[in-house]
Motif scaffolding. Structure first.
Motif, PDB file in Angstrom:
ATOM      1  N   GLN A  56       6.605   2.504  -2.078  1.00 22.51           N
ATOM      2  CA  GLN A  56       6.753   1.869  -0.764  1.00 22.51           C
ATOM      3  C   GLN A  56       7.847   0.802  -0.805  1.00 22.51           C
ATOM      4  N   ARG A  57       7.826  -0.009  -1.841  1.00 22.36           N
ATOM      5  CA  ARG A  57       8.704  -1.172  -1.902  1.00 22.36           C
ATOM      6  C   ARG A  57      10.093  -0.837  -2.443  1.00 22.36           C
ATOM      7  N   PHE A  58      10.138   0.011  -3.481  1.00 21.55           N
ATOM      8  CA  PHE A  58      11.414   0.254  -4.175  1.00 21.55           C
ATOM      9  C   PHE A  58      11.922   1.679  -4.018  1.00 21.55           C
ATOM     10  N   GLY A  59      11.099   2.554  -3.455  1.00 21.92           N
ATOM     11  CA  GLY A  59      11.549   3.938  -3.237  1.00 21.92           C
ATOM     12  C   GLY A  59      11.519   4.820  -4.475  1.00 21.92           C
ATOM     13  N   ILE A  60      10.714   4.441  -5.481  1.00 26.73           N
ATOM     14  CA  ILE A  60      10.631   5.279  -6.681  1.00 26.73           C
ATOM     15  C   ILE A  60       9.916   6.603  -6.366  1.00 26.73           C
ATOM     16  N   ARG A  61      10.031   7.539  -7.305  1.00 26.45           N
ATOM     17  CA  ARG A  61       9.230   8.771  -7.259  1.00 26.45           C
ATOM     18  C   ARG A  61       8.284   8.740  -8.460  1.00 26.45           C
ATOM     19  N   GLY A  62       7.061   9.166  -8.272  1.00 26.13           N
ATOM     20  CA  GLY A  62       6.121   9.013  -9.384  1.00 26.13           C
ATOM     21  C   GLY A  62       5.119  10.142  -9.521  1.00 26.13           C
ATOM     22  N   LEU A  63       4.718  10.324 -10.769  1.00 25.12           N
ATOM     23  CA  LEU A  63       3.612  11.230 -11.099  1.00 25.12           C
ATOM     24  C   LEU A  63       2.563  10.387 -11.814  1.00 25.12           C
ATOM     25  N   GLY A  64       1.332  10.432 -11.331  1.00 24.97           N
ATOM     26  CA  GLY A  64       0.238   9.732 -11.991  1.00 24.97           C
ATOM     27  C   GLY A  64      -0.773  10.741 -12.516  1.00 24.97           C
ATOM     28  N   ILE A  65      -1.246  10.507 -13.737  1.00 26.24           N
ATOM     29  CA  ILE A  65      -2.228  11.410 -14.349  1.00 26.24           C
ATOM     30  C   ILE A  65      -3.454  10.587 -14.716  1.00 26.24           C
ATOM     31  N   ASP A  66      -4.619  11.031 -14.314  1.00 16.47           N
ATOM     32  CA  ASP A  66      -5.851  10.300 -14.634  1.00 16.47           C
ATOM     33  C   ASP A  66      -7.000  11.288 -14.788  1.00 16.47           C
ATOM     34  N   LEU A  67      -7.939  10.883 -15.635  1.00 14.71           N
ATOM     35  CA  LEU A  67      -9.078  11.725 -15.961  1.00 14.71           C
ATOM     36  C   LEU A  67     -10.128  11.745 -14.848  1.00 14.71           C
ATOM     37  N   SER A  68     -10.171  10.687 -14.064  1.00 19.88           N
ATOM     38  CA  SER A  68     -11.241  10.552 -13.064  1.00 19.88           C
ATOM     39  C   SER A  68     -10.868  11.208 -11.735  1.00 19.88           C
ATOM     40  N   GLU A  69     -11.682  12.171 -11.344  1.00 19.89           N
ATOM     41  CA  GLU A  69     -11.475  12.829 -10.045  1.00 19.89           C
ATOM     42  C   GLU A  69     -11.634  11.803  -8.905  1.00 19.89           C
ATOM     43  N   VAL A  70     -12.563  10.882  -9.088  1.00 21.28           N
ATOM     44  CA  VAL A  70     -12.809   9.845  -8.069  1.00 21.28           C
ATOM     45  C   VAL A  70     -11.551   8.980  -7.879  1.00 21.28           C
ATOM     46  N   PHE A  71     -10.938   8.567  -8.996  1.00 23.11           N
ATOM     47  CA  PHE A  71      -9.752   7.707  -8.906  1.00 23.11           C
ATOM     48  C   PHE A  71      -8.543   8.497  -8.408  1.00 23.11           C
ATOM     49  N   VAL A  72      -8.375   9.728  -8.870  1.00 22.39           N
ATOM     50  CA  VAL A  72      -7.240  10.548  -8.417  1.00 22.39           C
ATOM     51  C   VAL A  72      -7.320  10.743  -6.902  1.00 22.39           C
ATOM     52  N   SER A  73      -8.514  10.989  -6.429  1.00 17.28           N
ATOM     53  CA  SER A  73      -8.689  11.198  -5.001  1.00 17.28           C
ATOM     54  C   SER A  73      -8.400   9.903  -4.219  1.00 17.28           C
ATOM     55  N   ALA A  74      -8.812   8.751  -4.767  1.00 16.04           N
ATOM     56  CA  ALA A  74      -8.500   7.461  -4.125  1.00 16.04           C
ATOM     57  C   ALA A  74      -6.991   7.219  -4.117  1.00 16.04           C
ATOM     58  N   ALA A  75      -6.310   7.623  -5.196  1.00 15.94           N
ATOM     59  CA  ALA A  75      -4.852   7.435  -5.288  1.00 15.94           C
ATOM     60  C   ALA A  75      -4.134   8.279  -4.229  1.00 15.94           C
ATOM     61  N   ARG A  76      -4.598   9.507  -4.045  1.00 16.89           N
ATOM     62  CA  ARG A  76      -3.968  10.378  -3.032  1.00 16.89           C
ATOM     63  C   ARG A  76      -4.164   9.808  -1.631  1.00 16.89           C
ATOM     64  N   THR A  77      -5.346   9.285  -1.378  1.00 20.64           N
ATOM     65  CA  THR A  77      -5.632   8.668  -0.071  1.00 20.64           C
ATOM     66  C   THR A  77      -4.730   7.452   0.147  1.00 20.64           C
ATOM     67  N   ARG A  78      -4.552   6.663  -0.902  1.00 15.88           N
ATOM     68  CA  ARG A  78      -3.724   5.462  -0.818  1.00 15.88           C
ATOM     69  C   ARG A  78      -2.257   5.828  -0.546  1.00 15.88           C
ATOM     70  N   ALA A  79      -1.790   6.912  -1.172  1.00 18.23           N
ATOM     71  CA  ALA A  79      -0.400   7.361  -0.971  1.00 18.23           C
ATOM     72  C   ALA A  79      -0.171   7.715   0.499  1.00 18.23           C
ATOM     73  N   VAL A  80      -1.139   8.381   1.095  1.00 20.13           N
ATOM     74  CA  VAL A  80      -1.030   8.738   2.513  1.00 20.13           C
ATOM     75  C   VAL A  80      -1.043   7.466   3.363  1.00 20.13           C
ATOM     76  N   GLU A  81      -1.971   6.572   3.017  1.00 21.11           N
ATOM     77  CA  GLU A  81      -2.113   5.312   3.763  1.00 21.11           C
ATOM     78  C   GLU A  81      -0.813   4.502   3.765  1.00 21.11           C
ATOM     79  N   LEU A  82      -0.101   4.494   2.638  1.00 20.28           N
ATOM     80  CA  LEU A  82       1.135   3.713   2.540  1.00 20.28           C
ATOM     81  C   LEU A  82       2.364   4.544   2.929  1.00 20.28           C
ATOM     82  N   GLY A  83       2.148   5.786   3.333  1.00 19.26           N
ATOM     83  CA  GLY A  83       3.269   6.612   3.789  1.00 19.26           C
ATOM     84  C   GLY A  83       4.201   7.062   2.678  1.00 19.26           C
ATOM     85  N   VAL A  84       3.677   7.212   1.462  1.00 29.56           N
ATOM     86  CA  VAL A  84       4.541   7.600   0.346  1.00 29.56           C
ATOM     87  C   VAL A  84       4.086   8.909  -0.321  1.00 29.56           C
TER      88      VAL A  84
END
Ligand code: SAH
Length: 252
Positions: A56-84
């Protein structure tokens, strides 16, 4: 009880799963001189706050990897929320098994490779740096979030904090570990007590409410014990002795 599940419950209300504040996260991004289209892979990305905020702030591109389905799903929701959501992607997986070119990791090396608060994925600091380096482009940055002892703790602190005497060391001892791993420490942002309070004390009420809502859950006794131990060890030792920071490294 599974540690991951424990954290999914206790950090349900956290966005950043470490003692950093949002300001420190942005300061770290500025320090790293992030530019649009810088490519980053984040190992054990949690709820993805770093990648999402930096996209959002710097325009980077990123891949995040995590073991927790709960956290991965929260991360995807957050990406949509911030428009990224078009700049960052989150995948469930074991970040301790990453190799270049094996999905979800691309074969093109990354400008920034990070592991923030999860160096057990490579069996400790040195092993995690070894895991990260093959993913890194020449001249790129490694970011490692790691605890250190602010002063020598009393022996009983190790058990209370659930760590071995060799797991962490002093700040300068941590520098020695970075150098021994063939990296150069070029910057750092350290957490402070207020950030630690948000991270740790912030879990107390969350767990307490969870216990109110789930009194008969088979997980309730373990969560009650977790809360009791977390609160006591933090006030007795963690707050005074344990520091935490994100260290910015380059290949030496
Ligand atoms: N880097 C994030 C999360 C830190 S908490 C942040 O700072 O906000 C530690 C994270 O490690 C949790 O999200 C947990 O699910 C994840 N984790 C633990 N073992 C892992 C593994 N082997 N591979 C990927 N993620 C792992």
């Amino acid at each position: 009880m599974d540690v991951l599940r424990q954290h999914e419950i206790s950090e349900a209300d956290h966005r950043i799963l470490n003692p950093f504040t949002d300001d420190q996260l942005i300061t770290l991004g500025e320090i790293c001189r992030l530019r649009p289209d810088v490519r980053q892979v984040d190992l054990a990305s949690g709820k993805g706050e770093m990648l999402c905020r930096w996209a959002q702030r710097f325009g980077i591109r990123g891949l995040g990897i995590d073991l927790s389905e709960v956290f991965v799903s929260a991360a995807r929701t957050r990406a949509v929320e911030l428009g990224v959501a078009d700049r960052v992607r989150f995948e469930r997986g074991d970040a301790g098994a990453v190799t270049p070119g094996t999905a979800p990791v691309e074969s093109d090396p990354y400008d920034v490779v990070s592991c923030i608060g999860a160096t057990w994925i490579g069996g400790g600091l040195a092993g995690t740096i070894e895991l990260m380096r093959p993913l890194l482009a020449e001249g790129g940055l490694l970011l490692v979030g790691e605890p250190y002892w602010r002063e020598d703790p009393p022996p009983q602190a190790y058990q209370a904090e659930g760590v071995g005497p060799e797991d962490f060391t002093s700040l300068v001892g941590t520098l020695d570990r970075f150098e021994a791993a063939g990296t150069q420490l070029v910057e750092m942002v350290l957490a402070d007590e207020a950030g630690w309070d948000r991270y740790t004390a912030g879990q107390w009420w969350t767990v307490s409410r969870w216990l109110d809502d789930n009194p008969d859950s088979p997980e309730a006794p373990a969560m009650r014990e977790y809360l009791t131990d977390l609160r006591r060890s933090y006030l007795a030792y963690g707050r005074q002795y344990l520091g935490w920071g994100v260290f910015v490294l380059r290949a030496a």
